[in-house]
Motif scaffolding. Sequence first.
Motif, PDB file in Angstrom:
ATOM      1  N   PHE A  92      54.404  -0.433  45.827  1.00 16.24           N
ATOM      2  CA  PHE A  92      52.966  -0.826  46.258  1.00 16.24           C
ATOM      3  C   PHE A  92      51.658  -0.935  46.545  1.00 16.24           C
ATOM      4  CE2 PHE A  92      50.002  -4.169  46.909  1.00 16.24           C
ATOM      5  CZ  PHE A  92      50.079  -5.421  45.313  1.00 16.24           C
ATOM      6  N   ASP A  93      50.881  -0.364  45.644  1.00 14.39           N
ATOM      7  CA  ASP A  93      49.933   0.563  46.930  1.00 14.39           C
ATOM      8  C   ASP A  93      48.673  -0.704  47.482  1.00 14.39           C
ATOM      9  OD1 ASP A  93      47.906   2.497  47.737  1.00 14.39           O
ATOM     10  OD2 ASP A  93      47.062   2.285  45.659  1.00 14.39           O
ATOM     11  N   GLN A  98      48.457  -2.284  43.956  1.00 17.08           N
ATOM     12  CA  GLN A  98      48.340  -2.699  42.060  1.00 17.08           C
ATOM     13  C   GLN A  98      50.076  -2.107  42.069  1.00 17.08           C
ATOM     14  OE1 GLN A  98      46.482  -0.283  39.592  1.00 17.08           O
ATOM     15  NE2 GLN A  98      44.740  -1.790  39.190  1.00 17.08           N
ATOM     16  N   VAL A  99      51.459  -2.224  41.616  1.00 20.15           N
ATOM     17  CA  VAL A  99      52.113  -1.692  41.095  1.00 20.15           C
ATOM     18  C   VAL A  99      52.366  -0.379  40.337  1.00 20.15           C
ATOM     19  CG1 VAL A  99      54.581  -2.371  40.362  1.00 20.15           C
ATOM     20  CG2 VAL A  99      53.115  -3.773  41.234  1.00 20.15           C
ATOM     21  N   VAL A 100      52.878   0.776  41.167  1.00 11.65           N
ATOM     22  CA  VAL A 100      52.473   1.666  41.094  1.00 11.65           C
ATOM     23  C   VAL A 100      53.877   2.339  40.399  1.00 11.65           C
ATOM     24  CG1 VAL A 100      52.063   4.449  42.265  1.00 11.65           C
ATOM     25  CG2 VAL A 100      50.908   2.292  42.991  1.00 11.65           C
ATOM     26  N   GLY A 101      54.125   2.908  39.217  1.00 10.42           N
ATOM     27  CA  GLY A 101      55.326   3.751  39.366  1.00 10.42           C
ATOM     28  C   GLY A 101      55.273   5.303  38.247  1.00 10.42           C
ATOM     29  N   PHE A 121      46.562  -7.209  41.943  1.00 10.63           N
ATOM     30  CA  PHE A 121      47.145  -9.184  42.792  1.00 10.63           C
ATOM     31  C   PHE A 121      47.499  -8.738  44.254  1.00 10.63           C
ATOM     32  CE2 PHE A 121      50.718 -11.739  44.082  1.00 10.63           C
ATOM     33  CZ  PHE A 121      50.014 -12.229  43.200  1.00 10.63           C
ATOM     34  N   PRO A 122      45.840  -9.152  44.441  1.00 14.32           N
ATOM     35  CA  PRO A 122      45.094  -8.247  45.964  1.00 14.32           C
ATOM     36  C   PRO A 122      46.679  -9.365  47.344  1.00 14.32           C
ATOM     37  CG  PRO A 122      44.369  -9.926  44.818  1.00 14.32           C
ATOM     38  CD  PRO A 122      45.125  -9.249  44.074  1.00 14.32           C
ATOM     39  N   HIS A 123      47.092 -10.415  46.818  1.00 22.15           N
ATOM     40  CA  HIS A 123      48.053 -11.493  47.342  1.00 22.15           C
ATOM     41  C   HIS A 123      49.112 -11.361  47.874  1.00 22.15           C
ATOM     42  CE1 HIS A 123      43.958 -13.571  46.850  1.00 22.15           C
ATOM     43  NE2 HIS A 123      43.950 -13.535  44.741  1.00 22.15           N
ATOM     44  N   PHE A 124      49.906 -10.399  47.086  1.00 21.10           N
ATOM     45  CA  PHE A 124      50.903 -10.273  47.232  1.00 21.10           C
ATOM     46  C   PHE A 124      51.638  -9.784  48.029  1.00 21.10           C
ATOM     47  CE2 PHE A 124      54.315  -6.670  47.722  1.00 21.10           C
ATOM     48  CZ  PHE A 124      55.761  -7.595  46.472  1.00 21.10           C
TER      49      PHE A 124
END
Length: 145
Positions: A92-93, A98-101, A121-124
């Motif tokens: 997670f960046d 965002q999720v990065v892969g 998704f800034p609330h993660f």
Amino acid sequence: MDRFGRNGVGNVAVRRPVRWSCDEERALIECFETSMHRNVYRAFRDFELIERLFNVKCPMKNPGIAAIQNHLRSLKRIYKKIHYLLEQGFTFDVETNQVVGTDEQWIAVEPLGSCVRNQEFPHFPKLDEIMIYKRQQEAARNDRE
């Protein structure tokens, strides 16, 4: 009656969907966290308290209990998907939220990954703190029993 529309089949009131800004979502998550610290076992059911806290933070919004409940569920659903992806080796960046892969990773989780790929998704991080706290409290409770 600002939250109601008409459905075209007579004069029956129909709820309009509530649109949430990023600041309102942040306030909702803070209210959820406050309710959890009051009673961790009722946090997912005490929507009246969450509504009262939210109406203090955002007095002009007043979405109602059903909208708050539905939006918290959708936020938790997205959180669970991202958490699952992180367990599968994604990262997670925090800068882009965002999720990065790699492409191979995204292909491996195609149906699940398509809904969170390239989505902010800034609330993660905040939800992750809350969920970790909840898991710790439940583990402590199970150890006592």
